[in-house]
Write an enzyme that holds these catalytic residues in place. Structure first.
Site, PDB file in Angstrom:
ATOM      1  N   GLN A   1      11.264   8.666   4.092  1.00 11.23           N
ATOM      2  CA  GLN A   1      10.595   9.922   4.421  1.00 11.23           C
ATOM      3  C   GLN A   1      11.547  11.109   4.461  1.00 11.23           C
ATOM      4  O   GLN A   1      11.354  12.052   5.227  1.00 11.23           O
ATOM      5  CB  GLN A   1       9.833   9.766   5.746  1.00 11.23           C
ATOM      6  CG  GLN A   1       8.692   8.764   5.630  1.00 11.23           C
ATOM      7  CD  GLN A   1       8.021   8.447   6.947  1.00 11.23           C
ATOM      8  OE1 GLN A   1       8.213   9.133   7.942  1.00 11.23           O
ATOM      9  NE2 GLN A   1       7.228   7.389   6.972  1.00 11.23           N
TER      10      GLN A   1
ATOM     11  N   CYS B   1       9.858 -17.341  10.980  1.00 11.29           N
ATOM     12  CA  CYS B   1      10.604 -16.131  10.619  1.00 11.29           C
ATOM     13  C   CYS B   1      11.185 -15.590  11.913  1.00 11.29           C
ATOM     14  O   CYS B   1      10.827 -16.056  13.001  1.00 11.29           O
ATOM     15  CB  CYS B   1       9.710 -15.099   9.929  1.00 11.29           C
ATOM     16  SG  CYS B   1       8.469 -14.361  11.025  1.00 11.29           S
TER      17      CYS B   1
ATOM     18  N   LYS C   1       6.410   2.408  -1.671  1.00 12.43           N
ATOM     19  CA  LYS C   1       5.568   3.574  -1.381  1.00 12.43           C
ATOM     20  C   LYS C   1       4.979   4.148  -2.663  1.00 12.43           C
ATOM     21  O   LYS C   1       3.821   4.578  -2.688  1.00 12.43           O
ATOM     22  CB  LYS C   1       6.390   4.639  -0.648  1.00 12.43           C
ATOM     23  CG  LYS C   1       6.758   4.288   0.780  1.00 12.43           C
ATOM     24  CD  LYS C   1       5.537   4.331   1.685  1.00 12.43           C
ATOM     25  CE  LYS C   1       5.896   4.046   3.136  1.00 12.43           C
ATOM     26  NZ  LYS C   1       6.678   5.111   3.751  1.00 12.43           N
TER      27      LYS C   1
ATOM     28  N   LEU D   1      -4.419   6.532   4.098  1.00 11.64           N
ATOM     29  CA  LEU D   1      -3.682   5.274   3.963  1.00 11.64           C
ATOM     30  C   LEU D   1      -3.371   4.786   5.374  1.00 11.64           C
ATOM     31  O   LEU D   1      -2.425   5.252   6.013  1.00 11.64           O
ATOM     32  CB  LEU D   1      -2.399   5.485   3.159  1.00 11.64           C
ATOM     33  CG  LEU D   1      -2.545   5.483   1.626  1.00 11.64           C
ATOM     34  CD1 LEU D   1      -3.513   6.557   1.160  1.00 11.64           C
ATOM     35  CD2 LEU D   1      -1.190   5.697   0.961  1.00 11.64           C
ATOM     36  N   ILE D   2      -4.196   3.884   5.874  1.00 11.09           N
ATOM     37  CA  ILE D   2      -4.132   3.496   7.283  1.00 11.09           C
ATOM     38  C   ILE D   2      -3.439   2.150   7.442  1.00 11.09           C
ATOM     39  O   ILE D   2      -3.718   1.196   6.711  1.00 11.09           O
ATOM     40  CB  ILE D   2      -5.541   3.475   7.910  1.00 11.09           C
ATOM     41  CG1 ILE D   2      -5.453   3.268   9.424  1.00 11.09           C
ATOM     42  CG2 ILE D   2      -6.433   2.425   7.246  1.00 11.09           C
ATOM     43  CD1 ILE D   2      -6.744   3.570  10.152  1.00 11.09           C
TER      44      ILE D   2
ATOM     45  N   GLY E   1       0.576   9.251   7.244  1.00  9.57           N
ATOM     46  CA  GLY E   1       1.116   9.604   8.549  1.00  9.57           C
ATOM     47  C   GLY E   1       2.613   9.843   8.526  1.00  9.57           C
ATOM     48  O   GLY E   1       3.270   9.746   9.566  1.00  9.57           O
TER      49      GLY E   1
END
Length: 482
Positions: free
Chosen positions: A296, A456, A265, A183-184, A287
């Site tokens: 995480q 933004c 996620k 998953l880059i 990562g």
């Protein structure tokens, strides 16, 4: 020219059948990589090394550099292979080869010998070392920590004069382990984790969740192509791009603020698992590092893992950011990561660090999963070898302005919560609200006779969305940066 490829030590301790399989795969990988430099080169495998022989001297440096980046290689010896008659002949050839290098230096001689001879390796070391010491007045022998080590290899009636030793990246040959899907995102972490799995022998495919238009995707494609071209070009791999903007829009509209990060996620893992299953890939690679961001933590990672039966590998789980950045610098992805736009569309004000499963599941009941199924079904899958040509195509540019014309309107594309917290008011110009996740469906309803200046806070999202709208044929968009 001739190179001797020395195997990564972990390969040499495998059983005979496994070792032979690994050597066979590594030999094939070397051929696949080097055929672009010299189609006539020969790659010959032996029990404890692999020989590469090539004729085109102009490609010497390119071939040597390519070999240092092929997983499974511990080091490379650039050698001159000559016949010899006796120990004195070995000394004379070594003197010609090493005289200039030994002038004014301390040195020692190290010899490896294979075959039947009337002398030992130590005999050759003493004879050659003594001869070099006598014939080069400014050189002197030093057996511990010498400035120059003279490496010689004797095999039957052949002498290998080692002209240089170059370290490889080690690891296992690609193809000895099963495929994985990385998953880059283009940042530091995902690039390094992809490299680590390639080095461990996996063929790494890439899955990119596009949250901000073509410009971001092009940047990530360049990172993926760089990693593949530098470390994994012995194998064909896929680059799968999934347009995740509809999923993000659904989350921002329907999900409680504190649960957004974990649920996003979870949606990514669900989507990636479907892609992995489609192509027969055994595991996902991320990562993530423990405690680096709110999603995480161990509790949250466990909840993220629970949505899929697919194995999730996290090679950086115990690494700190400095270590990761240093690795990115070593493999050459640091500059890509530093210039990659940072997506800021789904940032909770108070993200949970210890999500509760029942709350997450209750929030997900509000989510329309047909949106997720649709974006996975419409995922764009390309052969990574095609990326080099595609990224060379002209990218649509968008103008950035800091002033206003009589026909201009500022379009505030922040999320509703951000707009309520910090309303944008600019004297002398109208400000219209349209969150970025509604632009693809609602921008066409606006007055197309006006020029819309997207805004933004960071300027990243506004530029990405302006590029997206330009690609859709809307030429009346610019980016406003006061």
């Amino acid at each position: 020219m001739k190179f001797i490829i020395k195997l990564f030590p972990e390969i040499t301790i495998k059983s005979q059948s496994v070792r032979l399989r690994f050597i066979k795969i590594l030999t094939g990988n070397i051929r696949n990589v080097l055929k672009h430099y010299d189609e006539t080169l020969a790659v010959v495998r032996h029990w404890d090394n692999i020989e590469v022989r090539a004729k085109d001297e102009n490609q010497r440096l390119a071939i040597r550099d390519a070999l240092t980046r092929i997983p499974g290689i511990h080091h490379i010896l650039e050698v001159e292979d000559v016949p010899f008659t006796d120990m004195h002949d070995i000394f004379e050839k070594a003197l010609v080869q090493y005289r200039d290098q030994l002038e004014g230096k301390t040195f020692c001689v190290r010899v490896k010998r294979r075959g039947k001879h009337d002398f030992s390796s130590i005999d050759v070391e003493r004879y050659v070392g003594g001869g070099l010491n006598q014939h080069i007045e400014s050189a002197r022998v030093k057996l511990t920590n010498p400035e120059v080590t003279v490496h010689l290899e004797v095999e039957d009636d052949r002498l290998l004069l080692i002209k240089g030793r170059y370290e490889g990246i080690g690891g296992f040959p690609i193809g000895t382990q099963e495929d994985v899907l990385s998953l880059i995102s283009g940042g530091f972490d995902s690039g390094v984790s992809s490299y680590m799995l390639m080095r461990r022998g996996c063929r790494v495919h890439y899955c990119f969740f596009n949250l901000g238009g073509a410009a971001h995707e092009i940047g990530v494609r360049q990172v993926a192509h760089y990693l593949w071209n530098r470390f994994g070009s012995s194998h064909r791999v896929r680059f799968v791009a999934i347009n995740f903007e509809p999923v993000v829009g659904e989350i921002l509209e329907k999900i409680d603020d504190g649960q957004m990060g974990v649920i996003l996620k979870r949606m990514m893992v669900r989507a990636a698992s479907k892609v992995a299953e489609r192509y027969g890939v055994q595991a996902l690679v991320t990562g993530e590092a423990l405690g680096q961001v709110s999603s995480q933590t161990l509790t949250n990672l466990r909840l993220i893992d629970n949505v899929s039966d697919t194995l999730i590998l996290r090679p950086l789980i115990s690494y700190d950011k400095e270590h990761i950045i240093n690795l990115a610098r070593q493999i050459g992805t640091e500059d890509f990561a530093r210039t990659m736009p940072e997506y800021c569309g789904v940032i909770s004000k108070s993200p949970t660090v210890k999500a509760v499963k029942s709350k997450i599941e209750a929030e997900e009941e509000k989510f329309d999963f047909s949106i997720l199924d649709k974006v996975v079904e419409e995922a764009n899958n390309v052969d990574i070898r095609e990326i080099a040509q595609q990224t060379e195509q002209e990218v649509v540019e968008v103008e950035t302005v800091n002033g206003f014309g009589p026909n201009d309107v500022i379009l505030d594309i922040r999320s509703i919560d951000e707009q309520e917290d910090k309303p944008l008011k600019v004297e002398g110009i109208d400000v219209v609200s349209l969150p970025f996740y509604k632009l693809s469906t609602k921008f066409g309803d606006l007055d197309q006779n006006r020029t819309w200046l997207l805004w933004c806070e960071r300027g990243v999202m506004s530029r990405l969305q302006a590029l997206y709208l330009r690609e859709q044929g809307f030429n009346n968009v610019k980016v406003y940066r006061p």
